[in-house]
Design a protein around this motif. Structure first.
Motif, PDB file in Angstrom:
ATOM      1  N   LYS A 270     -13.751  -6.474 -22.598  1.00  0.00           N
ATOM      2  CA  LYS A 270     -12.795  -7.571 -22.627  1.00  0.00           C
ATOM      3  C   LYS A 270     -13.455  -8.888 -23.013  1.00  0.00           C
TER       4      LYS A 270
ATOM      5  N   ALA B 243     -12.066 -12.044 -18.625  1.00  0.00           N
ATOM      6  CA  ALA B 243     -10.847 -11.543 -17.992  1.00  0.00           C
ATOM      7  C   ALA B 243     -10.737 -12.064 -16.568  1.00  0.00           C
TER       8      ALA B 243
ATOM      9  N   PRO C 223      -7.053  -7.606 -14.219  1.00  0.00           N
ATOM     10  CA  PRO C 223      -7.281  -6.634 -15.294  1.00  0.00           C
ATOM     11  C   PRO C 223      -8.565  -5.830 -15.111  1.00  0.00           C
TER      12      PRO C 223
ATOM     13  N   LEU D 266     -11.511 -16.927 -14.330  1.00  0.00           N
ATOM     14  CA  LEU D 266     -11.894 -15.895 -15.289  1.00  0.00           C
ATOM     15  C   LEU D 266     -13.357 -15.499 -15.127  1.00  0.00           C
TER      16      LEU D 266
ATOM     17  N   ARG E 191     -16.645 -13.769 -17.122  1.00  0.00           N
ATOM     18  CA  ARG E 191     -17.109 -13.639 -18.495  1.00  0.00           C
ATOM     19  C   ARG E 191     -18.452 -12.924 -18.501  1.00  0.00           C
TER      20      ARG E 191
ATOM     21  N   VAL F 154       0.367 -10.106 -25.818  1.00  0.00           N
ATOM     22  CA  VAL F 154      -1.065 -10.379 -25.729  1.00  0.00           C
ATOM     23  C   VAL F 154      -1.468 -10.643 -24.286  1.00  0.00           C
ATOM     24  N   ARG F 155      -2.527  -9.971 -23.850  1.00  0.00           N
ATOM     25  CA  ARG F 155      -3.098 -10.148 -22.510  1.00  0.00           C
ATOM     26  C   ARG F 155      -2.067  -9.930 -21.410  1.00  0.00           C
ATOM     27  N   CYS F 156      -1.259  -8.887 -21.578  1.00  0.00           N
ATOM     28  CA  CYS F 156      -0.276  -8.549 -20.552  1.00  0.00           C
ATOM     29  C   CYS F 156      -0.258  -7.039 -20.325  1.00  0.00           C
ATOM     30  N   ASP F 157      -1.370  -6.379 -20.670  1.00  0.00           N
ATOM     31  CA  ASP F 157      -1.458  -4.918 -20.562  1.00  0.00           C
ATOM     32  C   ASP F 157      -0.356  -4.235 -21.355  1.00  0.00           C
ATOM     33  N   SER F 158      -0.035  -4.822 -22.515  1.00  0.00           N
ATOM     34  CA  SER F 158       0.944  -4.200 -23.405  1.00  0.00           C
ATOM     35  C   SER F 158       0.352  -2.930 -24.006  1.00  0.00           C
TER      36      SER F 158
ATOM     37  N   ASP G  23      -2.331  -4.019 -26.248  1.00  0.00           N
ATOM     38  CA  ASP G  23      -3.539  -4.421 -25.510  1.00  0.00           C
ATOM     39  C   ASP G  23      -4.383  -3.199 -25.157  1.00  0.00           C
TER      40      ASP G  23
ATOM     41  N   GLU H  90      -8.059  -1.918 -26.768  1.00  0.00           N
ATOM     42  CA  GLU H  90      -9.245  -1.768 -25.923  1.00  0.00           C
ATOM     43  C   GLU H  90      -9.811  -0.356 -26.029  1.00  0.00           C
TER      44      GLU H  90
END
Length: 226
Positions: free
Chosen positions: A30, A33, A37, A70, A72, A192-196, A199, A203
């Motif tokens: 990622k 994050a 997540p 977040l 990193r 985007v960034r919503c565990d779609s 996404d 990954e």
């Protein structure tokens, strides 16, 4: 979650292919994050993930952006992750080299990836303009296509999971996103960034590239060369 593989240490930090490695692996994929997540991706309880993140931070492998909430991965963390991943995937056992065993699944994934990218384009655009999602029949047809693609993708992910169990999270993530989409959450397709679905799919793709040590540019050149 027991693991009988040998551990690797950095100072006082133990980084086997268990909790610490799983958390570092998801964070490296990622790049940056929030905690949730990372919990979803690493398959451990929230308190365990937080404990591992603190260990990674203590050893300079991760940093925490307090104001943004977040985590990193640091450059040192990326180096450590690459070394551990290489150690995990190149060591031979009775089943053979893990990278060699992942590659057939990757080869099966590539044509599915082409179809998924094309489908995402048709979900987002109609006749060259943004899809406003007012045509229910059109959107439902795209749901149907995604469902069919999902059915073809699951066995491929299962092949990867048979090599390394950590790939199993992608089947769960893709299935959850598809369920959300079918119950009316449009963002679950390409948000985007919503565990779609997008996404999770991207990954999975990154995980395969990193695990097999393939640069995306190299993959694209290989796929487009005559």
């Amino acid at each position: 979650m027991p693991d009988d593989r040998p551990t690797t240490t950095t100072g006082d930090a133990v980084l086997p292919d268990t909790a610490a490695f799983d958390v570092l692996h998801v964070l490296a994929l990622k790049g940056m994050a929030a905690t949730d997540p990372l919990v979803t991706g690493s398959r451990y309880a929230r308190e365990d993930v937080l404990a591992e993140l603190e260990k990674l931070r203590a050893h300079g492998l991760a940093s925490h952006l307090e104001r943004r909430g977040l985590w990193r991965v640091t450059p040192e963390g990326r180096e450590r992750h690459a070394a551990l991943l290489d150690e995990d995937l190149t060591g031979e056992d009775v089943t053979g080299d893990a990278r060699d065993r992942l590659r057939p699944g990757y080869e099966l994934f590539l044509p599915l990836n082409d179809r998924f990218k094309e489908l995402c384009t048709r979900w987002q655009l109609r006749d060259g303009v943004t899809n406003d999602h007012t045509d229910t029949a059109y959107d439902r047809a795209r749901f149907g296509e995604l469902g069919a693609l999902h059915e073809e993708t699951v066995p491929v992910v299962d092949l990867l999971t048979a090599v390394r169990p950590r790939f199993g999270r992608y089947r769960l993530g893709l299935t959850r996103a598809l369920t959300r989409l079918r119950t009316g959450e449009q963002q679950a397709f390409t948000g985007v960034r919503c565990d779609s679905y997008h996404d999770v799919w991207m990954e999975l793709h990154r995980d395969l590239l990193v695990s097999l040590r393939i640069e995306r540019e190299t993959e694209e050149r290989t796929r487009t060369s005559p």
